[in-house]
Design a protein around this motif. Structure first.
Motif, PDB file in Angstrom:
ATOM      1  N   GLU A  48      23.145  63.035  49.246  1.00  0.00           N
ATOM      2  CA  GLU A  48      23.293  61.614  48.956  1.00  0.00           C
ATOM      3  C   GLU A  48      24.392  60.981  49.793  1.00  0.00           C
ATOM      4  OE1 GLU A  48      25.166  63.386  45.132  1.00  0.00           O
ATOM      5  OE2 GLU A  48      24.294  64.244  46.943  1.00  0.00           O
ATOM      6  N   THR A  49      24.391  59.657  49.822  1.00  0.00           N
ATOM      7  CA  THR A  49      25.433  58.908  50.519  1.00  0.00           C
ATOM      8  C   THR A  49      26.477  58.493  49.487  1.00  0.00           C
ATOM      9  OG1 THR A  49      23.826  58.069  52.123  1.00  0.00           O
ATOM     10  CG2 THR A  49      25.930  56.895  51.961  1.00  0.00           C
ATOM     11  N   ILE A  50      27.666  59.064  49.587  1.00  0.00           N
ATOM     12  CA  ILE A  50      28.732  58.791  48.627  1.00  0.00           C
ATOM     13  C   ILE A  50      30.066  58.681  49.345  1.00  0.00           C
ATOM     14  CG2 ILE A  50      27.561  59.845  46.662  1.00  0.00           C
ATOM     15  CD1 ILE A  50      29.185  62.347  47.100  1.00  0.00           C
ATOM     16  N   ARG A  51      31.107  58.404  48.582  1.00  0.00           N
ATOM     17  CA  ARG A  51      32.447  58.263  49.138  1.00  0.00           C
ATOM     18  C   ARG A  51      33.127  59.624  49.282  1.00  0.00           C
ATOM     19  NH1 ARG A  51      30.913  54.023  46.256  1.00  0.00           N
ATOM     20  NH2 ARG A  51      31.630  51.934  46.844  1.00  0.00           N
ATOM     21  N   GLY A  54      34.338  60.932  46.101  1.00  0.00           N
ATOM     22  CA  GLY A  54      33.250  61.476  45.314  1.00  0.00           C
ATOM     23  C   GLY A  54      32.834  62.862  45.800  1.00  0.00           C
ATOM     24  N   LEU A  74      29.881  56.614  52.287  1.00  0.00           N
ATOM     25  CA  LEU A  74      29.589  55.263  51.813  1.00  0.00           C
ATOM     26  C   LEU A  74      30.748  54.306  52.041  1.00  0.00           C
ATOM     27  CD1 LEU A  74      27.598  53.438  50.312  1.00  0.00           C
ATOM     28  CD2 LEU A  74      28.559  54.264  48.159  1.00  0.00           C
ATOM     29  N   PHE A 202      35.308  56.094  41.239  1.00  0.00           N
ATOM     30  CA  PHE A 202      34.139  56.762  41.789  1.00  0.00           C
ATOM     31  C   PHE A 202      34.221  58.287  41.797  1.00  0.00           C
ATOM     32  CE2 PHE A 202      34.136  52.557  43.946  1.00  0.00           C
ATOM     33  CZ  PHE A 202      32.948  52.081  43.410  1.00  0.00           C
ATOM     34  N   SER A 203      35.382  58.866  41.489  1.00  0.00           N
ATOM     35  CA  SER A 203      35.469  60.328  41.549  1.00  0.00           C
ATOM     36  C   SER A 203      35.999  60.947  40.273  1.00  0.00           C
ATOM     37  CB  SER A 203      36.340  60.768  42.734  1.00  0.00           C
ATOM     38  OG  SER A 203      37.678  60.344  42.557  1.00  0.00           O
TER      39      SER A 203
END
Length: 238
Positions: A48-51, A54, A74, A202-203
């Motif tokens: 997936e596309t995440i930070r 994350g 991201l 986000f994490s």
């Protein structure tokens, strides 16, 4: 300091850090890959596309091992600070964080952005992540997310041999990417940060947790010193 990475027992070090500090998740191993060829065989790209923050959480909480190229990151700020992409214009001129209400003016925001630690843009092909105890690669940075008491013990361990003072550097933004990954890698020094709004959102960094990174070359030294300071007569126990 660790002189030869081949002799490092990452599993034993991770177990010691977790036990001594009372960690709720694994220490995370992070490495910058300059080319695709430097990624060890068998490591898969994150689906997936995440930070970045994350991704750290996936290794810390779920034990996942993976790499992420620029198009999987991201967050533009994180990708820039980690050397994956050039800085965007909205970050460069201060507009991005100014619009988020983090600064009184775009000028105060730009002054902060101009001092954000970052690798040279586009020098990183991918970032790699693993729980420290299972890392299949030699890390550049070891990241720990823990409560302030654990950070106290890590700070004491860092100063055990030579003494002195620590000089944490942070700005309340880009804590996990710039403060404790990029800056630690670039400076060769331990850094402690508070965890920014984005990384906490986000994490899953808890309200009572902070973030710290240290160069992987210091792993053996830190673990050995940590055993001593945690057992010292004057040391408060966790």
């Amino acid at each position: 300091m660790t002189s030869t990475t081949e002799t490092v027992d990452y599993a034993a070090s991770a177990a010691a850090l977790t036990s001594l500090l009372g960690l709720s998740g694994s220490p995370v191993a992070i490495r910058f890959a300059a080319t695709k060829e430097t990624i060890p065989e068998g490591i898969e790209e994150v689906p997936e596309t995440i930070r970045h923050c994350g991704m750290v959480s996936l290794a810390r909480k779920e034990g996942k091992i993976f790499y992420a190229t620029a198009d999987k990151h991201l967050c533009n700020g994180g990708a820039w600070s980690l050397g994956l992409r050039p800085i965007t214009q909205s970050l460069k001129d201060g507009e991005f964080y100014y619009k988020l209400g983090k600064f009184e003016s775009d000028a105060s925001c730009k002054r902060t952005i101009d001092q954000i630690p970052h690798l040279e843009p586009c020098t990183t092909y991918a970032t790699m992540y693993a729980p420290l105890g299972k890392t299949p690669f030699i890390p550049h940075v070891i990241m720990i997310i823990a409560n302030p008491f654990a950070m106290l013990k890590l700070a004491q361990a860092s100063l055990y041999h030579l003494g002195g003072r620590l000089h944490p550097s942070f700005a309340g933004i880009q804590s996990v990417c710039a403060d404790v990954t990029a800056l630690t890698y670039l400076s060769g020094e331990m850094n402690i940060s508070l965890g920014c709004d984005g990384s906490r959102k986000f994490s899953g960094i808890a309200p009572d947790e902070m973030v710290m990174g240290f160069p992987a070359e210091r792993l053996d030294e830190i673990v050995d010193a940590l055993r001593i300071v945690c057992a010292a007569p004057g040391s408060q126990k966790k």
